[in-house]
Write a protein that holds these residues in place. Structure first.
Motif, PDB file in Angstrom:
ATOM      1  N   ARG A  25       0.868  -0.813   0.476  1.00  0.00           N
ATOM      2  CA  ARG A  25       0.061   0.015  -0.161  1.00  0.00           C
ATOM      3  C   ARG A  25       0.696   0.977  -0.057  1.00  0.00           C
ATOM      4  NH1 ARG A  25      -5.455   0.117   4.009  1.00  0.00           N
ATOM      5  NH2 ARG A  25      -5.289   1.249   1.513  1.00  0.00           N
ATOM      6  N   ASP A  28       2.582   6.054   3.190  1.00  0.00           N
ATOM      7  CA  ASP A  28       0.528   6.473   3.311  1.00  0.00           C
ATOM      8  C   ASP A  28      -0.889   6.068   3.310  1.00  0.00           C
ATOM      9  OD1 ASP A  28       2.804   9.517   3.742  1.00  0.00           O
ATOM     10  OD2 ASP A  28       1.991   9.499   1.100  1.00  0.00           O
ATOM     11  N   ALA A  29      -0.285   5.449   2.394  1.00  0.00           N
ATOM     12  CA  ALA A  29      -2.007   4.551   2.197  1.00  0.00           C
ATOM     13  C   ALA A  29      -1.795   3.552   3.644  1.00  0.00           C
ATOM     14  CB  ALA A  29      -2.413   3.955   1.804  1.00  0.00           C
ATOM     15  N   ARG A 102      10.405  -0.417  -1.140  1.00  0.00           N
ATOM     16  CA  ARG A 102       9.535   1.596  -1.902  1.00  0.00           C
ATOM     17  C   ARG A 102       9.563   2.483  -0.040  1.00  0.00           C
ATOM     18  NH1 ARG A 102       3.264   0.130  -2.553  1.00  0.00           N
ATOM     19  NH2 ARG A 102       2.810   2.295  -2.964  1.00  0.00           N
ATOM     20  N   SER A 104      12.470   3.717   1.336  1.00  0.00           N
ATOM     21  CA  SER A 104      13.422   4.394   0.883  1.00  0.00           C
ATOM     22  C   SER A 104      13.068   5.650  -1.078  1.00  0.00           C
ATOM     23  CB  SER A 104      14.682   3.843   0.320  1.00  0.00           C
ATOM     24  OG  SER A 104      14.665   3.013   1.564  1.00  0.00           O
ATOM     25  N   LEU A 105      12.296   5.119  -0.845  1.00  0.00           N
ATOM     26  CA  LEU A 105      11.936   6.219  -1.790  1.00  0.00           C
ATOM     27  C   LEU A 105      10.484   6.987  -2.177  1.00  0.00           C
ATOM     28  CD1 LEU A 105      13.781   3.221  -4.460  1.00  0.00           C
ATOM     29  CD2 LEU A 105      14.898   5.215  -4.190  1.00  0.00           C
ATOM     30  N   GLY A 106      11.105   7.897  -2.917  1.00  0.00           N
ATOM     31  CA  GLY A 106       9.918   8.668  -3.644  1.00  0.00           C
ATOM     32  C   GLY A 106       9.561  10.226  -2.628  1.00  0.00           C
ATOM     33  N   PRO A 107       8.778  10.986  -3.528  1.00  0.00           N
ATOM     34  CA  PRO A 107       8.856  12.385  -3.198  1.00  0.00           C
ATOM     35  C   PRO A 107       8.080  12.389  -1.558  1.00  0.00           C
ATOM     36  CG  PRO A 107       7.687  12.744  -4.701  1.00  0.00           C
ATOM     37  CD  PRO A 107       8.222  10.764  -4.640  1.00  0.00           C
ATOM     38  N   ARG A 110      11.680  11.505   1.458  1.00  0.00           N
ATOM     39  CA  ARG A 110      13.074  11.876   2.072  1.00  0.00           C
ATOM     40  C   ARG A 110      13.125  12.308   3.655  1.00  0.00           C
ATOM     41  NH1 ARG A 110      16.516  17.156  -0.248  1.00  0.00           N
ATOM     42  NH2 ARG A 110      14.605  17.742  -0.237  1.00  0.00           N
ATOM     43  N   GLY A 115      15.169   9.366   3.073  1.00  0.00           N
ATOM     44  CA  GLY A 115      16.756   8.923   1.282  1.00  0.00           C
ATOM     45  C   GLY A 115      16.676   7.869   2.292  1.00  0.00           C
ATOM     46  N   GLN A 163       9.724  -4.600 -11.542  1.00  0.00           N
ATOM     47  CA  GLN A 163       8.630  -4.775 -10.932  1.00  0.00           C
ATOM     48  C   GLN A 163       6.920  -4.072 -11.281  1.00  0.00           C
ATOM     49  OE1 GLN A 163       8.307  -2.450  -7.013  1.00  0.00           O
ATOM     50  NE2 GLN A 163       6.819  -3.626  -5.530  1.00  0.00           N
ATOM     51  N   THR A 164       7.002  -2.679 -12.008  1.00  0.00           N
ATOM     52  CA  THR A 164       5.928  -2.127 -13.024  1.00  0.00           C
ATOM     53  C   THR A 164       5.578  -3.346 -13.529  1.00  0.00           C
ATOM     54  OG1 THR A 164       6.953  -0.368 -11.914  1.00  0.00           O
ATOM     55  CG2 THR A 164       5.437  -0.067 -13.710  1.00  0.00           C
TER      56      THR A 164
ATOM     57  N   ARG B 102       5.757   9.918 -11.949  1.00  0.00           N
ATOM     58  CA  ARG B 102       5.227   8.877 -10.502  1.00  0.00           C
ATOM     59  C   ARG B 102       3.912   8.273 -11.086  1.00  0.00           C
ATOM     60  NH1 ARG B 102       4.262  11.872  -4.626  1.00  0.00           N
ATOM     61  NH2 ARG B 102       3.462   9.588  -3.560  1.00  0.00           N
ATOM     62  N   ARG B 110       0.573  -0.209 -12.177  1.00  0.00           N
ATOM     63  CA  ARG B 110       0.566  -1.048 -13.739  1.00  0.00           C
ATOM     64  C   ARG B 110      -0.776  -1.797 -13.845  1.00  0.00           C
ATOM     65  NH1 ARG B 110       2.576  -7.276 -14.793  1.00  0.00           N
ATOM     66  NH2 ARG B 110       1.762  -8.013 -12.568  1.00  0.00           N
ATOM     67  N   GLN B 163      15.879  12.956  -6.879  1.00  0.00           N
ATOM     68  CA  GLN B 163      14.847  13.493  -6.103  1.00  0.00           C
ATOM     69  C   GLN B 163      14.732  13.297  -5.113  1.00  0.00           C
ATOM     70  OE1 GLN B 163      10.491  11.992  -7.501  1.00  0.00           O
ATOM     71  NE2 GLN B 163       9.848  13.470  -7.327  1.00  0.00           N
ATOM     72  N   THR B 164      14.601  12.061  -4.905  1.00  0.00           N
ATOM     73  CA  THR B 164      14.745  11.967  -3.160  1.00  0.00           C
ATOM     74  C   THR B 164      15.733  11.939  -2.594  1.00  0.00           C
ATOM     75  OG1 THR B 164      14.119   9.129  -4.150  1.00  0.00           O
ATOM     76  CG2 THR B 164      14.961   9.388  -1.529  1.00  0.00           C
ATOM     77  N   LEU B 165      17.018  12.776  -3.221  1.00  0.00           N
ATOM     78  CA  LEU B 165      18.611  12.932  -2.516  1.00  0.00           C
ATOM     79  C   LEU B 165      18.490  14.654  -2.422  1.00  0.00           C
ATOM     80  CD1 LEU B 165      20.765   9.967  -3.254  1.00  0.00           C
ATOM     81  CD2 LEU B 165      19.496  10.785  -1.338  1.00  0.00           C
TER      82      LEU B 165
END
Lengths: 226, 226
Positions: A25, A28-29, A102, A104-107, A110, A115, A163-164, B102, B110, B163-165
């Motif tokens: 999820r 956040d979710a 998951r 560790s990444l994404g807006p 950080r 990070g 993964q995607t 994103r 997917r 973006q993350t770092l």
């Protein structure tokens, strides 16, 4: 003693449930209620170990690399390939690892986790590259800090695409292809000729790790450098 | 006519607001209420153009590459580098692009968007690599389909790490470094010697695109292949 053992087992069950929920999820979710019902523990047990969702996520991140590294290799570039390939092999099988990626990444991540595991992963890669360069495995122009960033980012890109697009079914072949595309730009020809970057490298090194040391496994799998 | 123009402008404003919200919060956490208040339009206006959150996201994805490509180059590898560098340059400046990235990635995406823009991006890269290979720019072992996947995934990995770092402050240097690390494994030496993979390549090509054709810009910026 028995009580302590039970506590360790409960903590691990909670972290595994949290990893599965974060992996499916996202941070956040995900809710603590989801994690509770997945773990099958009481609210009291969960809050005894973790006081918040953020602490749960931090626990998952800390657990990610707790299992210890791959066998040391004379060639530090081979050791780096082995780490990347074993991670790809395990990422397909262990939610704790993919949840860590998951988280560790994404807006926003950080701000919450600094990070996550990314800075540590880059630094670990840099350290191995510095040693590889000192040993003459790398070409003179290679800047270990820059190449460490690029190798880590490309590993992650391959993980996310796999993964995607294929639910990670091809992650090992893709990570191998990343290294096959980058190593010729950084390694000396003599090193390249000895490097094992096959798609099943992670599986073979993992088997070697399960067999453990002292049975000739390390020597057997280690590519000679000289 | 005036009414139609207004409708086009309203649709664009809604998509820009949606892009900003998806970019900040992600698809799952974004709500139509967020997008409404950001766009400053009525609920009726929004639902006239888009019937659901998924349609809004699809609109953002469709808009992502609507601006058209970079100038054609005699060298198709250079054209590919230019596309990658212009995207890196614009990604820092346009929420529509970063929201598209994103929306295209991550678990669950997917099923909703079929991998978003990722399959199209890989296929676009593959087509350019096939032409580059036909023209003798690439080494004989290169498999355009595999290398297209790797180049696209590594571009994305660099974008996400940047973006993350660093909030994307170094995205152009990092994407350039990805190409600098991979091109020596795929391009012929003669092609490499002519390739422009500097960090400011995206900025220069974007300026060339703003000046438009017919002012010698294309010739000037195009690396000669022979």
């Amino acid at each position: 003693m028995a009580r302590q053992e039970r506590a360790v087992r409960t903590r691990r069950a909670i972290l595994e449930a949290a990893a599965a929920v974060f992996d499916e999820r996202g941070y956040d979710a995900a809710t603590i209620a989801d994690i509770l019902s997945r773990a099958g523990v009481t609210k009291g047990a969960l809050y005894f170990h973790f006081s918040s969702k953020q602490e749960l996520a931090q626990g998952v991140l800390d657990e990610q690399f707790a299992e210890g590294g791959v066998p040391h290799r004379e060639s530090k570039l081979q050791e780096l390939v082995d780490v990347a390939m074993v991670l790809a092999y395990r990422m397909k099988r262990e939610p704790m690892l993919s949840a860590g990626a998951r988280l560790s990444l994404g807006p926003g991540m950080r701000d919450i986790f600094g990070g996550g595991s990314v800075p540590g992963w880059i630094e670990f890669t840099r350290t191995l590259l510095v040693r590889a360069k000192e040993q003459g495995e790398l070409l003179p122009h290679v800047d270990p800090a820059e190449t460490a960033w690029i190798l880590s980012a490309c590993w992650t890109g391959a993980q996310i695409y796999s993964q995607t697009l294929s639910d990670r079914s091809d992650i090992e072949e893709r990570v191998a292809a990343v290294y096959q595309h980058i190593c010729p730009s950084i390694a000396t020809p003599a090193m390249l000729a000895r490097l094992d970057i096959a798609g099943d490298r992670g599986e073979r090194v993992s088997a070697e790790m399960r067999r453990g040391p002292g049975r000739g496994a390390t020597q057997e799998a280690e590519p000679a450098l000289s």
